[in-house]
Design an enzyme around this catalytic site. Structure first.
Site, mmCIF file in Angstrom:
data_model
loop_
_atom_site.group_PDB
_atom_site.id
_atom_site.type_symbol
_atom_site.label_atom_id
_atom_site.label_comp_id
_atom_site.label_asym_id
_atom_site.label_seq_id
_atom_site.Cartn_x
_atom_site.Cartn_y
_atom_site.Cartn_z
ATOM 1 N N SER A 1 0.833 -1.203 0.000
ATOM 2 C CA SER A 1 0.000 0.000 0.000
ATOM 3 C C SER A 1 0.867 1.253 0.000
ATOM 4 O O SER A 1 0.573 2.222 -0.690
ATOM 5 C CB SER A 1 -0.962 -0.002 1.180
ATOM 6 O OG SER A 1 -0.297 -0.271 2.375
ATOM 7 N N ASN B 1 2.088 1.668 -3.615
ATOM 8 C CA ASN B 1 1.181 1.722 -4.751
ATOM 9 C C ASN B 1 -0.148 2.434 -4.540
ATOM 10 O O ASN B 1 -0.824 2.752 -5.502
ATOM 11 C CB ASN B 1 0.869 0.302 -5.215
ATOM 12 C CG ASN B 1 2.102 -0.435 -5.655
ATOM 13 O OD1 ASN B 1 2.837 0.034 -6.513
ATOM 14 N ND2 ASN B 1 2.359 -1.574 -5.050
ATOM 15 N N TYR B 2 -0.526 2.655 -3.279
ATOM 16 C CA TYR B 2 -1.864 3.190 -3.056
ATOM 17 C C TYR B 2 -1.929 4.479 -2.256
ATOM 18 O O TYR B 2 -2.947 5.158 -2.275
ATOM 19 C CB TYR B 2 -2.729 2.143 -2.350
ATOM 20 C CG TYR B 2 -3.085 1.000 -3.251
ATOM 21 C CD1 TYR B 2 -4.065 1.155 -4.228
ATOM 22 C CD2 TYR B 2 -2.429 -0.217 -3.165
ATOM 23 C CE1 TYR B 2 -4.394 0.115 -5.078
ATOM 24 C CE2 TYR B 2 -2.747 -1.266 -4.013
ATOM 25 C CZ TYR B 2 -3.733 -1.091 -4.968
ATOM 26 O OH TYR B 2 -4.051 -2.111 -5.813
ATOM 27 N N LEU B 3 -0.875 4.782 -1.519
ATOM 28 C CA LEU B 3 -0.950 5.944 -0.637
ATOM 29 C C LEU B 3 -0.272 7.142 -1.273
ATOM 30 O O LEU B 3 0.924 7.104 -1.556
ATOM 31 C CB LEU B 3 -0.302 5.610 0.699
ATOM 32 C CG LEU B 3 -0.963 4.425 1.409
ATOM 33 C CD1 LEU B 3 -0.211 4.072 2.683
ATOM 34 C CD2 LEU B 3 -2.418 4.740 1.727
#
Length: 633
Positions: free
Chosen positions: A587, A590-592
């Site tokens: 995360s 790639n996501y935060l």
DNA sequence: CGCGTGTATTCGGCTAGGACATT
DNA sequence: CAATGTCCTAGCCGAATACACGC
């Protein structure tokens, strides 16, 4: 020793930078760009608040031009025609070393008898031998696939002799490789140093390319070596032979006017093309799934960073309209049309549970995994009542990488009723959303917002969760270890949401136990130190001289230091326990939105190094560079 | 207290798996 | 709409590094 080496390397780098800078000046590029950035600093671009001279992150800049913060540079170089670059030059891929036949003393046995294999068959046998203590080799499919492909590499003589895998004995080969890797570990410092230098040389030669005006790091410049395919989960193709890639299999992509990479002596490339609508430098077709593999740039590169930035900007645009979208899909739960109801419920799952889109996959070619749109009846259970909650949906399915997703959530009545409807008259293997697929869903999303797709919800929900959690969990009064624990907890909330699991580390119990021992010792130490302090205070009271006062001070400091250490250990223990089966890295990477973390660090006085390691700082250089403490996602 | 050595932890390479656009 | 192409996302595992420990 290593310290002075580091310094030396730094110096070398510095030299190189200066050289490049000189070059830039000659071309007067620097000057023009400088003026341009001054102009922009006036207003237009929201993020431009940057003062070059104050910037402490000089090392984060491109080591060729050193001219501008990354995001400004990207602004300067923007193209609108869909082309990804104007100039691209590189040296091509690095091939794995050719196969070295085993020494004669290392033998393969068939049915109890030693047997010398032909080089081709032997190489494939070594792939299997190397994996002998891996669980893969116990799986039927793996063994079957391997044996079938191995036989294809045998001479006709071998083929007629070797007919059963269970009569094959690879143990000598296995032992040989184990000894080899042991020997590698035992190598002298000098030998290790030599290897390191050689790797560095290869990295410098092949690990970088020039894209437009910048020298950029390549991500994976080595061709994948041959071996046995290791699929994840119950993959029908596990154990198949991954063949050696030859130059004749490889397509090179570069600028027409660049120095083209040379194929190894006596070979030629499959093709050299000049396609600036794509970002890859090298590609080849992988024969197991028939998919194409690429060599692309490192995450620190402009081309990746810019895309990443854009991804988070799209998620921020979703933030502005997400409530409207939610209102709409709630409305759609009562649509007359089945397809719209299914779409609305699926979108609800994607939004609420951060599920992946769930494309269809070709059956028999891949492991059986699903995402939202490809959920089947067998993956879902409905409980009108459960654990004191109403309308509970139980989801249990293999997701990406065959990682299990298991969750029980209470949903709204309307969703529940719809799900009951979707399940009517269906078999276990039937699709839950039979009137829906990812293409239909994304087409719909595209109409709601430019650039909106299912995965944007995952990015949005991950980032917004981090921001909320950080706000909720951290206080400026906390000390640094406490702040970091809170950060990790916020990060953890996201990892749980996105179902980023890991196998508990093999040494988990042991390391936990060690930590506890340390804590106990620290506690003892602390109480001893406290006792000493008390005694010193008593002394000072009776003696009333300078010396005993000083002793009190030092004892005080000791107590403080020890209790800080204790606290740090306790925090660490909590953090580790909570992290047993959860992977934070995915995360984070790639996501935060990294700007959330950067702003948080600045606001709370936490050094960025505590949150991002070196690679991560390189990847997020753009965010570190542009973000100030009041950034809001 | 510095140094070398062994061990635990973190990092980063590797490569498979997936999303989504394009053909 | 299926196949293909591109690029982003993923966990695992060996290598590198940090850390503990004894001298």
């Amino acid at each position: 020793k290593s310290c002075s080496e580091k310094k030396h390397r730094e110096k070398e780098k510095e030299k190189e930078r200066l050289k490049h800078k000189e070059k830039q000046k000659e071309e007067k590029v620097d000057l023009i760009v400088e003026e341009e950035s001054q102009k922009r600093a006036g207003g237009e671009v929201e993020m431009v608040r940057h003062n070059r001279d104050n910037n402490k992150n000089a090392g984060l800049f491109c080591n060729v031009c050193l001219c501008l913060p990354l995001f400004l540079r990207w602004e300067e170089e923007k193209c609108t025609d869909g082309s990804k670059w104007r100039f691209l030059e590189h040296k091509g891929p690095v091939f794995p070393p050719p196969y070295e036949p085993l020494p004669d003393r290392v033998r393969f046995h068939y049915d109890g008898k030693a047997m010398k294999l032909s080089p081709g068959a032997e190489e494939v046998a070594t792939f299997y031998a190397k994996m002998l203590d891996h669980e893969y080799t116990t799986k039927d499919i793996f063994r079957k696939n391997f044996f079938k492909d191995w036989r294809k590499e045998m001479t006709s003589e071998e083929k007629s002799k070797i007919t059963e895998l269970k009569k094959c004995d690879f143990t000598e080969m296995h032992e040989y490789f184990k000894a080899q890797s042991e020997a590698r570990k035992q190598m002298s410092k000098e030998e290790k140093q030599k290897i390191k230098e050689e790797n560095e040389r290869i990295l410098q030669e092949y690990g970088y390319c020039v894209m437009d005006n910048h020298r950029e790091r390549i991500g994976n410049f080595r061709i994948e070596p041959p071996g046995l395919f290791r699929g994840r989960g119950d993959h029908p193709k596990m154990g198949k032979l991954k063949r050696r890639i030859r130059p004749e299999d490889i397509i090179i992509n570069c600028s027409k006017d660049s120095v083209h990479p040379k194929a190894p002596p006596g070979t030629r490339w499959k093709e050299v093309r000049h396609d600036n609508k794509v970002t890859w430098l090298v590609s080849w077709t992988e024969k197991i799934q028939g998919s194409i593999k690429y060599i692309m740039l490192n995450p620190s590169s402009r081309i990746k960073g810019e895309k990443d930035w854009q991804k988070y900007e799209t998620a921020r645009r979703l933030k502005k309209i997400v409530e409207r979208i939610r209102a709409q899909y709630r409305e759609d739960w009562r649509s007359k049309e089945m397809r719209i109801r299914q779409r609305a419920v699926a979108l609800y799952f994607i939004d609420k549970l951060a599920l992946r889109a769930g494309n269809e996959k070709d059956e028999g070619e891949t492991a059986d995994t699903v995402g939202c749109c490809s959920l089947r009846v067998e993956h879902i259970r409905l409980h009108p009542q459960m654990d004191g909650q109403d309308y509970v949906v139980e989801l249990d399915f293999p997701g990406k990488d065959s990682i299990r997703y298991y969750n029980k959530v209470s949903v709204e009545k309307r969703v529940f009723k719809n799900l009951q409807l979707f399940l009517e008259n269906k078999q276990a293997k039937d699709d839950l959303f039979d009137r829906l697929n990812t293409s239909i869903l994304n087409k719909h999303l595209q109409e709601l917002m430019d650039g909106l797709t299912a995965k944007v919800f995952r990015t949005y929900n991950a980032s917004i969760t981090l921001q909320q959690q950080l706000k909720e969990l951290t206080s400026s009064d906390d000390n640094i270890p406490e702040k970091i624990l809170s950060y990790n907890r916020a990060n953890r909330a996201v990892a749980v949401l996105c179902n980023h699991q890991r196998a508990p580390p093999k040494t988990f119990e042991k390391s936990m136990h060690n930590l506890q021992t340390k804590i106990d010792e620290k506690k003892k130490q602390l109480s001893a130190a406290k006792k000493e302090l008390k005694a010193a205070k008593a002394d000072a009271k009776t003696l009333r001289d300078e010396k005993s006062k000083r002793v009190v001070e030092t004892k005080k400091k000791a107590v403080q230091r020890i209790s800080e250490q204790l606290m740090k250990l306790e925090v660490q223990a909590t953090d580790r326990e909570e992290n047993k089966q959860i992977a934070l890295g995915t995360s984070k990477l790639n996501y935060l939105d990294p700007r959330i973390s950067v702003a948080w660090c600045k606001k709370l006085g936490v050094p960025i190094e505590k949150i991002y390691n070196k690679t991560q700082r390189e990847k997020f250089a753009w965010a570190i560079d542009m973000t100030d403490e009041d950034f809001e996602f």
